[in-house]
Scaffold this motif. Structure first.
Motif, PDB file in Angstrom:
ATOM      1  N   THR A 147      40.576  52.457  48.939  1.00 55.90           N
ATOM      2  CA  THR A 147      39.746  51.408  49.535  1.00 55.90           C
ATOM      3  C   THR A 147      40.619  50.223  49.915  1.00 55.90           C
ATOM      4  OG1 THR A 147      37.932  52.055  48.062  1.00 55.90           O
ATOM      5  CG2 THR A 147      37.709  49.960  49.205  1.00 55.90           C
ATOM      6  N   SER A 157      29.918  47.920  50.111  1.00 58.95           N
ATOM      7  CA  SER A 157      31.051  48.362  49.298  1.00 58.95           C
ATOM      8  C   SER A 157      30.813  48.011  47.840  1.00 58.95           C
ATOM      9  CB  SER A 157      32.344  47.695  49.776  1.00 58.95           C
ATOM     10  OG  SER A 157      33.423  47.999  48.918  1.00 58.95           O
ATOM     11  N   ASP A 158      31.379  48.823  46.947  1.00 60.41           N
ATOM     12  CA  ASP A 158      31.333  48.473  45.517  1.00 60.41           C
ATOM     13  C   ASP A 158      32.420  47.459  45.149  1.00 60.41           C
ATOM     14  OD1 ASP A 158      33.609  50.043  45.612  1.00 60.41           O
ATOM     15  OD2 ASP A 158      32.704  51.740  44.563  1.00 60.41           O
ATOM     16  N   LEU A 159      33.192  47.033  46.151  1.00 62.41           N
ATOM     17  CA  LEU A 159      34.151  45.925  46.021  1.00 62.41           C
ATOM     18  C   LEU A 159      35.381  46.244  45.182  1.00 62.41           C
ATOM     19  CD1 LEU A 159      31.732  42.857  45.647  1.00 62.41           C
ATOM     20  CD2 LEU A 159      32.698  43.840  47.741  1.00 62.41           C
ATOM     21  N   TYR A 160      35.625  47.507  44.901  1.00 60.73           N
ATOM     22  CA  TYR A 160      36.880  47.864  44.223  1.00 60.73           C
ATOM     23  C   TYR A 160      37.992  47.856  45.266  1.00 60.73           C
ATOM     24  CZ  TYR A 160      34.365  49.128  39.973  1.00 60.73           C
ATOM     25  OH  TYR A 160      33.599  49.089  38.833  1.00 60.73           O
ATOM     26  N   GLU A 161      38.655  46.729  45.378  1.00 56.18           N
ATOM     27  CA  GLU A 161      39.625  46.514  46.442  1.00 56.18           C
ATOM     28  C   GLU A 161      40.989  47.055  46.070  1.00 56.18           C
ATOM     29  OE1 GLU A 161      40.363  46.323  49.254  1.00 56.18           O
ATOM     30  OE2 GLU A 161      40.976  44.386  50.045  1.00 56.18           O
ATOM     31  N   ARG A 194      43.621  41.306  47.573  1.00 55.41           N
ATOM     32  CA  ARG A 194      42.375  40.658  47.160  1.00 55.41           C
ATOM     33  C   ARG A 194      42.248  39.240  47.712  1.00 55.41           C
ATOM     34  NH1 ARG A 194      40.810  36.859  43.537  1.00 55.41           N
ATOM     35  NH2 ARG A 194      38.769  37.113  42.513  1.00 55.41           N
ATOM     36  N   HIS A 233      30.597  48.370  39.916  1.00 52.09           N
ATOM     37  CA  HIS A 233      31.250  47.596  40.970  1.00 52.09           C
ATOM     38  C   HIS A 233      32.191  46.577  40.339  1.00 52.09           C
ATOM     39  CE1 HIS A 233      27.749  45.205  39.754  1.00 52.09           C
ATOM     40  NE2 HIS A 233      28.431  44.137  40.143  1.00 52.09           N
ATOM     41  N   ASP A 234      33.013  45.972  41.176  1.00 48.68           N
ATOM     42  CA  ASP A 234      33.956  44.968  40.702  1.00 48.68           C
ATOM     43  C   ASP A 234      33.234  43.631  40.574  1.00 48.68           C
ATOM     44  OD1 ASP A 234      35.999  42.898  40.630  1.00 48.68           O
ATOM     45  OD2 ASP A 234      37.423  44.486  41.146  1.00 48.68           O
ATOM     46  N   ARG A 235      32.900  43.258  39.348  1.00 55.26           N
ATOM     47  CA  ARG A 235      32.119  42.044  39.119  1.00 55.26           C
ATOM     48  C   ARG A 235      32.910  40.776  39.446  1.00 55.26           C
ATOM     49  NH1 ARG A 235      27.372  42.831  36.400  1.00 55.26           N
ATOM     50  NH2 ARG A 235      26.982  44.989  35.760  1.00 55.26           N
ATOM     51  N   GLU A 236      34.205  40.822  39.252  1.00 54.14           N
ATOM     52  CA  GLU A 236      35.024  39.644  39.565  1.00 54.14           C
ATOM     53  C   GLU A 236      34.991  39.357  41.058  1.00 54.14           C
ATOM     54  OE1 GLU A 236      39.675  38.149  39.214  1.00 54.14           O
ATOM     55  OE2 GLU A 236      38.993  39.904  38.071  1.00 54.14           O
ATOM     56  N   HIS A 237      35.106  40.406  41.878  1.00 54.28           N
ATOM     57  CA  HIS A 237      35.041  40.212  43.324  1.00 54.28           C
ATOM     58  C   HIS A 237      33.647  39.780  43.754  1.00 54.28           C
ATOM     59  CE1 HIS A 237      38.782  42.916  44.157  1.00 54.28           C
ATOM     60  NE2 HIS A 237      39.096  41.717  43.703  1.00 54.28           N
TER      61      HIS A 237
END
Length: 381
Positions: A275, A300-304, A308, A339-343
């Motif tokens: 991704t 997107s689930d935001l797992y970059e 970033r 998902h990436d909660r930080e993003h």
């Protein structure tokens, strides 16, 4: 609410527990119950709950096709879909979907389409047309469910313009007219006498808004890709909306040219891989010519896997230029995914809330985004 007899409760427990030696019911099954139990045993029975299966479907397409036909006869469609999904995960059914005989026996649904898309490069020529027919059926069902509501919500958002005081009959906004004249309600006649009419001006046929759907095609987003393709095709059918569909993993593919056929769109995707959201947003940003009239929908689930900080700077730049930006963690009926909660929190700090969206809610989300009003969304994740 009906109550079941002790014998009926025992029967249900026997079907749930599966008839192992120590299951304790002492109940034997016959007829349809025995056949249902055998179908479930083929999928779920194992010697120790995690070792080799005591049942099994065998390794041939004919045996799987017979089993698929059996479960469609014994269980409702919603249960059949769950059983099929479990068979794909537990029994390696994905490989047998390459056989036309198996594929013709399955109950088509969004998750099956996702599996077929992940196998698309491996599909033999004898199965490819069958697979396209399955995908087309699911797409047609989704369009029948979602298209009219999407067109109504989006065109309603775009067609609202400066109100006029002497509208033609077909241009009257009846909801606003009634609300504005409630004080003129005549209870004896059970009617409202409208002293003031409120209407819309005529909608322009020119493109008024631009929508960019930027969709993560990693394997976990399979259902979202299916729904986004359908919504993209519906939006592309509206004259007043210019729609672009971009899918990405570590590379970026623009599928706008095939948006008239969501089946072609789906077979143009490639589920799996990494991704790179930043690269995808860079491409989308480069295609924006009217920021104030553009809405970007990132699914997107935001797992970059890309850069970033640059991704966040790019989102901030688009927002500052006037672009409307929506981040959907999923576009499916499954609820919020991992998902990436930080993003997600970083996007929220930029004024871009990130939330999971069901297909039924998406038309209202899209209409709100186009009008620039608060989004109808669930509680923040």
């Amino acid at each position: 609410m009906s109550t079941s007899t002790p014998d009926e409760r025992l029967r249900r427990w026997r079907l749930v527990l599966g008839g192992a030696a120590a299951e304790g019911t002492g109940r034997t099954l016959s007829g349809t119950d025995a056949a249902m139990d055998a179908a479930l045993a083929a999928l779920y029975d194992s010697a120790d709950g995690g070792g080799e299966r005591g049942g099994g479907l065998g390794g041939s397409a004919p045996s799987v096709a017979r089993w698929l036909g059996d479960i469609r006869g014994y269980f409702p469609r919603s249960v059949v879909r769950v059983l099929q999904r479990d068979a794909i995960d537990r029994l390696g059914l994905a490989a047998l979907l390459l056989e036309p005989e198996t594929l013709e026996a399955v109950e088509p649904d969004v998750h099956l389409v996702g599996t077929l898309l992940s196998l698309s490069e491996a599909l033999p020529e004898t199965t490819r047309e069958t697979a396209r027919a399955v995908v087309r059926k699911v797409v047609a069902d989704l369009e029948a469910r979602l298209a009219s509501r999407t067109r109504a919500a989006v065109t309603g958002a775009l067609d609202r313009s400066a109100r006029i005081s002497r509208p033609r009959h077909r241009d009257i906004d009846w909801d606003r007219t009634l609300r504005a004249n409630l004080r003129h309600y005549l209870p004896e006649h059970r009617t409202v006498v409208p002293e003031r009419l409120i209407g819309h001006g005529r909608a322009s046929r020119a493109v008024r808004k631009k929508v960019v759907l930027c969709v993560d095609q990693s394997a976990s987003m399979a259902a979202s890709v299916v729904y986004a393709s359908v919504f993209g095709a519906v939006l592309a059918s509206l004259r007043t909306v210019a729609t672009r569909l971009v899918v990405f993993d570590t590379s970026v593919v623009d599928l706008t040219e095939v948006l008239d056929d969501p089946v072609d769109v789906l077979f143009g995707t490639r589920l799996g891989g990494g991704t790179d959201i930043n690269r995808a947003l860079a491409y989308c940003q480069s295609r924006i010519t009217r920021p104030a009239d553009t809405v970007v929908v990132l699914v997107s689930d935001l797992y970059e896997g890309g850069i970033r900080d640059e991704m966040l700077r790019r989102v901030a730049a688009m927002r500052a230029s006037g672009v409307g930006f929506v981040a959907l963690l999923a576009l499916s009926d499954e609820g919020a995914p991992a998902h990436d909660r930080e993003h997600a929190a970083a996007l929220a700090a930029l004024g871009v809330p990130a939330f999971a969206c069901t297909p039924d809610l998406f038309p209202e989300v899209m209409a709100a985004a186009l009008e620039g009003r608060p989004l109808p969304m669930p509680d923040p994740v």
